[in-house]
Motif scaffolding. Structure first.
Motif, PDB file in Angstrom:
ATOM      1  N   ARG A 172     -32.551  52.484  27.029  1.00 49.89           N
ATOM      2  CA  ARG A 172     -33.285  53.050  28.165  1.00 49.89           C
ATOM      3  C   ARG A 172     -34.797  52.877  28.007  1.00 49.89           C
ATOM      4  O   ARG A 172     -35.292  52.660  26.906  1.00 49.89           O
ATOM      5  N   ASP A 173     -35.491  53.030  29.118  1.00 48.03           N
ATOM      6  CA  ASP A 173     -36.951  52.999  29.057  1.00 48.03           C
ATOM      7  C   ASP A 173     -37.466  54.235  28.316  1.00 48.03           C
ATOM      8  O   ASP A 173     -38.463  54.183  27.611  1.00 48.03           O
ATOM      9  N   ASP A 174     -36.751  55.337  28.501  1.00 46.27           N
ATOM     10  CA  ASP A 174     -37.153  56.573  27.830  1.00 46.27           C
ATOM     11  C   ASP A 174     -36.060  56.993  26.863  1.00 46.27           C
ATOM     12  O   ASP A 174     -35.343  57.963  27.089  1.00 46.27           O
ATOM     13  N   PRO A 175     -35.886  56.255  25.781  1.00 48.00           N
ATOM     14  CA  PRO A 175     -34.793  56.565  24.869  1.00 48.00           C
ATOM     15  C   PRO A 175     -34.985  57.952  24.253  1.00 48.00           C
ATOM     16  O   PRO A 175     -36.117  58.415  24.108  1.00 48.00           O
ATOM     17  N   PRO A 176     -33.889  58.612  23.931  1.00 50.67           N
ATOM     18  CA  PRO A 176     -33.977  59.939  23.322  1.00 50.67           C
ATOM     19  C   PRO A 176     -34.510  59.846  21.894  1.00 50.67           C
ATOM     20  O   PRO A 176     -34.429  58.796  21.265  1.00 50.67           O
ATOM     21  N   ASP A 177     -35.051  60.960  21.403  1.00 53.66           N
ATOM     22  CA  ASP A 177     -35.459  60.990  20.003  1.00 53.66           C
ATOM     23  C   ASP A 177     -34.496  61.840  19.181  1.00 53.66           C
ATOM     24  O   ASP A 177     -34.711  62.068  17.995  1.00 53.66           O
ATOM     25  N   ALA A 178     -33.433  62.296  19.823  1.00 56.81           N
ATOM     26  CA  ALA A 178     -32.400  63.038  19.093  1.00 56.81           C
ATOM     27  C   ALA A 178     -31.095  62.958  19.866  1.00 56.81           C
ATOM     28  O   ALA A 178     -31.079  63.083  21.094  1.00 56.81           O
ATOM     29  N   ILE A 179     -30.001  62.709  19.142  1.00 54.66           N
ATOM     30  CA  ILE A 179     -28.692  62.640  19.789  1.00 54.66           C
ATOM     31  C   ILE A 179     -27.736  63.594  19.099  1.00 54.66           C
ATOM     32  O   ILE A 179     -27.585  63.568  17.878  1.00 54.66           O
ATOM     33  N   PHE A 180     -27.116  64.434  19.898  1.00 51.94           N
ATOM     34  CA  PHE A 180     -26.061  65.307  19.385  1.00 51.94           C
ATOM     35  C   PHE A 180     -24.736  64.706  19.839  1.00 51.94           C
ATOM     36  O   PHE A 180     -24.538  64.459  21.027  1.00 51.94           O
ATOM     37  N   CYS A 181     -23.849  64.457  18.901  1.00 50.74           N
ATOM     38  CA  CYS A 181     -22.573  63.820  19.229  1.00 50.74           C
ATOM     39  C   CYS A 181     -21.439  64.838  19.163  1.00 50.74           C
ATOM     40  O   CYS A 181     -21.413  65.692  18.270  1.00 50.74           O
ATOM     41  N   ALA A 182     -20.482  64.696  20.050  1.00 51.76           N
ATOM     42  CA  ALA A 182     -19.379  65.651  20.149  1.00 51.76           C
ATOM     43  C   ALA A 182     -18.496  65.646  18.907  1.00 51.76           C
ATOM     44  O   ALA A 182     -17.732  66.585  18.681  1.00 51.76           O
ATOM     45  N   GLY A 183     -18.585  64.608  18.099  1.00 47.66           N
ATOM     46  CA  GLY A 183     -17.790  64.549  16.866  1.00 47.66           C
ATOM     47  C   GLY A 183     -18.436  63.611  15.866  1.00 47.66           C
ATOM     48  O   GLY A 183     -19.195  62.717  16.239  1.00 47.66           O
ATOM     49  N   ASP A 184     -18.106  63.807  14.606  1.00 45.17           N
ATOM     50  CA  ASP A 184     -18.712  62.995  13.553  1.00 45.17           C
ATOM     51  C   ASP A 184     -18.442  61.518  13.743  1.00 45.17           C
ATOM     52  O   ASP A 184     -19.299  60.670  13.502  1.00 45.17           O
ATOM     53  N   ILE A 185     -17.247  61.211  14.173  1.00 41.43           N
ATOM     54  CA  ILE A 185     -16.877  59.806  14.252  1.00 41.43           C
ATOM     55  C   ILE A 185     -17.732  59.088  15.293  1.00 41.43           C
ATOM     56  O   ILE A 185     -18.130  57.930  15.121  1.00 41.43           O
ATOM     57  N   ILE A 186     -18.064  59.819  16.346  1.00 42.76           N
ATOM     58  CA  ILE A 186     -18.984  59.286  17.356  1.00 42.76           C
ATOM     59  C   ILE A 186     -20.368  59.106  16.743  1.00 42.76           C
ATOM     60  O   ILE A 186     -21.038  58.091  16.946  1.00 42.76           O
ATOM     61  N   ALA A 187     -20.769  60.100  15.956  1.00 43.98           N
ATOM     62  CA  ALA A 187     -22.105  60.073  15.342  1.00 43.98           C
ATOM     63  C   ALA A 187     -22.248  58.889  14.395  1.00 43.98           C
ATOM     64  O   ALA A 187     -23.312  58.264  14.321  1.00 43.98           O
ATOM     65  N   LEU A 188     -21.175  58.562  13.682  1.00 46.99           N
ATOM     66  CA  LEU A 188     -21.248  57.433  12.761  1.00 46.99           C
ATOM     67  C   LEU A 188     -21.457  56.132  13.544  1.00 46.99           C
ATOM     68  O   LEU A 188     -22.249  55.276  13.150  1.00 46.99           O
ATOM     69  N   GLY A 189     -20.782  56.025  14.652  1.00 53.98           N
ATOM     70  CA  GLY A 189     -20.992  54.865  15.510  1.00 53.98           C
ATOM     71  C   GLY A 189     -22.421  54.821  16.013  1.00 53.98           C
ATOM     72  O   GLY A 189     -23.073  53.767  16.008  1.00 53.98           O
ATOM     73  N   ALA A 190     -22.929  55.969  16.407  1.00 54.33           N
ATOM     74  CA  ALA A 190     -24.306  56.042  16.910  1.00 54.33           C
ATOM     75  C   ALA A 190     -25.298  55.646  15.816  1.00 54.33           C
ATOM     76  O   ALA A 190     -26.265  54.920  16.062  1.00 54.33           O
ATOM     77  N   LEU A 191     -25.031  56.099  14.599  1.00 57.55           N
ATOM     78  CA  LEU A 191     -25.928  55.773  13.482  1.00 57.55           C
ATOM     79  C   LEU A 191     -25.963  54.270  13.243  1.00 57.55           C
ATOM     80  O   LEU A 191     -27.038  53.693  13.023  1.00 57.55           O
ATOM     81  N   ALA A 243     -30.042  48.398  15.831  1.00 53.96           N
ATOM     82  CA  ALA A 243     -31.122  48.237  16.809  1.00 53.96           C
ATOM     83  C   ALA A 243     -32.487  48.395  16.146  1.00 53.96           C
ATOM     84  O   ALA A 243     -33.522  48.336  16.820  1.00 53.96           O
ATOM     85  N   GLY A 244     -32.480  48.663  14.859  1.00 55.74           N
ATOM     86  CA  GLY A 244     -33.750  48.785  14.145  1.00 55.74           C
ATOM     87  C   GLY A 244     -34.474  50.100  14.398  1.00 55.74           C
ATOM     88  O   GLY A 244     -35.675  50.209  14.211  1.00 55.74           O
ATOM     89  N   VAL A 245     -33.738  51.086  14.805  1.00 53.30           N
ATOM     90  CA  VAL A 245     -34.329  52.411  15.027  1.00 53.30           C
ATOM     91  C   VAL A 245     -34.211  53.232  13.748  1.00 53.30           C
ATOM     92  O   VAL A 245     -33.114  53.383  13.208  1.00 53.30           O
ATOM     93  N   LYS A 246     -35.308  53.743  13.251  1.00 54.08           N
ATOM     94  CA  LYS A 246     -35.296  54.452  11.976  1.00 54.08           C
ATOM     95  C   LYS A 246     -34.784  55.879  12.150  1.00 54.08           C
ATOM     96  O   LYS A 246     -35.253  56.628  13.006  1.00 54.08           O
ATOM     97  N   VAL A 247     -33.797  56.217  11.288  1.00 55.73           N
ATOM     98  CA  VAL A 247     -33.244  57.573  11.273  1.00 55.73           C
ATOM     99  C   VAL A 247     -33.660  58.241   9.964  1.00 55.73           C
ATOM    100  O   VAL A 247     -33.504  57.626   8.899  1.00 55.73           O
ATOM    101  N   PRO A 248     -34.241  59.422   9.954  1.00 52.07           N
ATOM    102  CA  PRO A 248     -34.481  60.305  11.101  1.00 52.07           C
ATOM    103  C   PRO A 248     -35.897  60.215  11.664  1.00 52.07           C
ATOM    104  O   PRO A 248     -36.228  61.021  12.532  1.00 52.07           O
ATOM    105  N   GLN A 249     -36.708  59.264  11.189  1.00 48.81           N
ATOM    106  CA  GLN A 249     -38.110  59.235  11.625  1.00 48.81           C
ATOM    107  C   GLN A 249     -38.217  59.080  13.146  1.00 48.81           C
ATOM    108  O   GLN A 249     -38.962  59.812  13.804  1.00 48.81           O
ATOM    109  N   GLU A 250     -37.481  58.111  13.696  1.00 46.39           N
ATOM    110  CA  GLU A 250     -37.588  57.878  15.136  1.00 46.39           C
ATOM    111  C   GLU A 250     -36.441  58.513  15.920  1.00 46.39           C
ATOM    112  O   GLU A 250     -36.536  58.682  17.137  1.00 46.39           O
ATOM    113  N   LEU A 251     -35.395  58.822  15.223  1.00 44.91           N
ATOM    114  CA  LEU A 251     -34.218  59.355  15.917  1.00 44.91           C
ATOM    115  C   LEU A 251     -33.431  60.275  14.987  1.00 44.91           C
ATOM    116  O   LEU A 251     -33.152  59.909  13.840  1.00 44.91           O
ATOM    117  N   SER A 252     -33.108  61.435  15.487  1.00 39.38           N
ATOM    118  CA  SER A 252     -32.207  62.321  14.746  1.00 39.38           C
ATOM    119  C   SER A 252     -30.803  62.197  15.338  1.00 39.38           C
ATOM    120  O   SER A 252     -30.650  62.091  16.555  1.00 39.38           O
TER     121      SER A 252
END
Lengths: 339, 339
Positions: free
Chosen positions: A239-258, A264-273
């Motif tokens: 997105r043009d305004d990407p989130p800086d934090a994502i809460f996932c409904a389950g761990d398995i989703i979160a692992l995919g998100a990570l 995508a080269g987004v640093k966790v947790p500096q740029e994204l939690s």
DNA sequence: ATAGGCTATGCATAAGTATGCAATAGTGTT
DNA sequence: AACACTATTGCATACTTATGCATAGCCTAT
């Protein structure tokens, strides 16, 4: 009956004849609690070993009108949480002297198609961990006096007990953590829409955000799989305004998100939690070290067994819904407050 | 029997009385294959619905001398392969009209302690996926005429059937791949020592290395867990002569090894190749992209069901051991030949 | 019209265990 | 020695369904 008598089959009658007592006495010996003379008991047990006798649980079930079998309905799920919980449930049942008859609808099968078979097997109770189910069918069980306990989900207002993590409170905890850490653009990746688990986690999260005056989070739809988490996170990060934090409904989703963030080269947790829910074993692996909310699985199991035993011993017990609090586990995928 | 008759319980006798036929006719209606007049069948089914009748599988089991229940013994295992296989097994059983009674020994329980209970429930057959088991107890089953099938393991020379991946050939494939890619210092991280799975994978690997004149691989002992894989890889990488390729007895071990390599700053696959075995879902995740040997799980399930049905229909069938070939899945954790 | 044959149903019993009640033996009391 | 009890055991039957055998119709062919 005309069927050939299996000559290898040893029954209590055989043992009785061998010892010279009645079949009743053999039965009482194996029921333990009855009054059998110590000497007789010894002789019966001795003969049982010699002849290779094992009590027939099926015959006992028929006679006693209870099978000591509990049905477990598990949904097909790619999340490791389900099989993990199932293993614990089975062990819990064994601890209270019950056996587990497990049913999982195949890919091309409906939950409702399987229930009649469960009914036929006269299970003493039914534990349901499946995400979706039409509660109409479940009333067959209540009508028959068979307790049903929902595990890790609940349907308010129904006449079924449930043991569940307090997902609403869990969602609120995550909202607090993210706001305290100064996050502004929040997102939620949802699991299966029709699961109470997903609904409540989202509700607690958004309610708390609202209470604290934060803007509404972005919401992406996914299911409880790694792949869907990966894809949903991609949509968010593109997105043009990407989130800086994502809460996932389950761990398995979160692992995919990570993994999406990493790719995508987004640093966790500096740029994204990224925060998950469940605390599956993988969440603690060093490749992920996922901040998440731990479900109190052992307490949930114990409580389930307790409710089960209560309702079996006293069928008039009213169904109850029990919510157990989760615990925030801070690892390394979420910014800490004040950093 | 003096026990109070459960008034909610509807039996075939009730249905018979309601329609004005004999209990036999009701039974035959639900057995489907018998000769019941269409009109009578209709009336019986109609009455069954009205009264809420469900055939009692326990009584049928007693009368027919077969329960249509198959026992499944699963070992406690931290590897996701076990629950994954279990779910497929259960679905396979349902497909051939059987139910699954699942047993998993708890942490403080021995495999052998649980077997007597399985016997009591008169299972038509037993599927064992547990890693370790003393085969003495299993002879109780054979004596009783209950087929036993080992899944994903086997004991040569025993009178039990087995369905298994060809682990020896799999190990050889890995040896070839690594040697072809020019690796010199090879290592093997072992799983549970007493599992045939581990033994065979190692044997195939080392045999093939020997045949091709390579030096003996380093061997580190672990178990089928992420943590043990992580620790074993640490020991290997800390050596003065660290390996440039590691073959792990299972994917879950390999994932631990990969994370160890990452944490130690060792580049995969440039400086180190890592290969697993099983192809669990996680192996394909982008964070890992693990090169591995895929177990033909669906074929293994189908074959297991086929053997089961054969032995149930014809008890004199000789036990057989079936080995199915695995497939090398090349992803990104192993150097390619010629690179 | 009657024998022969087929279809649909009922009768009786078996599968293996649990348990209420009756019966027996053994002990102690008065 | 007769009676009251308790501790064991056996008898008979219930739990629910499946099935071999017998039977009652009914139709066809002679």
């Amino acid at each position: 009956m005309g069927a050939p008598v299996n000559p290898g089959r040893v029954t209590s009658v055989d043992v009785a004849r061998h010892v010279g007592v009645s079949q009743s006495t053999v039965s009482r010996t194996f029921s333990n609690d009855s009054t059998v003379a110590p000497e007789t008991r010894r002789k019966v047990l001795q003969a049982a070993i010699e002849l290779g006798y094992t009590p027939n649980a099926i015959a006992r079930s028929l006679s006693m009108q209870q099978t000591l079998i509990v049905g477990i309905m598990v949904a097909h799920s790619s999340s490791p949480f389900q099989p993990y919980a199932m293993e614990k449930l089975i062990q819990g049942l064994q601890r209270i002297g019950r056996q587990a008859l497990v049913f999982t609808p195949g890919p091309d099968q409906e939950f409702d198609d399987v229930l009649p078979i469960v009914l036929q097997y006269q299970v003493d109770a039914l534990i349901v961990t499946a995400a979706t189910l039409s509660s109409e069918r479940l009333s067959d069980f209540e009508r028959k006096g068979t307790p049903v306990i929902l595990f890790n989900r609940y349907t308010p207002g129904e006449a079924t007990s449930a043991v569940c993590c307090d997902n609403i409170e869990g969602g609120r905890m995550v909202a607090n953590l993210l706001l305290d850490a100064g996050h502004k653009r929040l997102a939620y990746i949802a699991g299966n829409q029709d699961s109470s688990t997903n609904r409540d986690r989202m509700k607690g999260f958004t309610d708390r955000l609202w209470e604290r005056g934060a803007i509404k989070p972005l919401v992406e739809q996914a299911g409880y799989t790694y792949e869907e988490g990966y894809a949903a996170a991609r949509r968010l990060l593109a997105r043009d305004d990407p989130p800086d934090a994502i809460f996932c409904a389950g761990d398995i989703i979160a692992l995919g998100a990570l993994d999406q963030a990493r790719d995508a080269g987004v640093k966790v947790p500096q740029e994204l939690s990224v925060i998950g829910f469940d605390d599956i074993p993988m969440a603690s692996w060093s490749a992920y070290s996922l901040t998440t909310v731990r479900e109190p699985i052992d307490e949930m199991i114990d409580l389930t067994m307790q409710l089960l035993v209560e309702r079996l011993e006293n069928p008039d017990t009213e169904p109850v819904i029990k919510l157990l609090p989760g615990t925030l586990v801070r690892r390394r995928t979420a910014r800490l407050p004040g950093s």
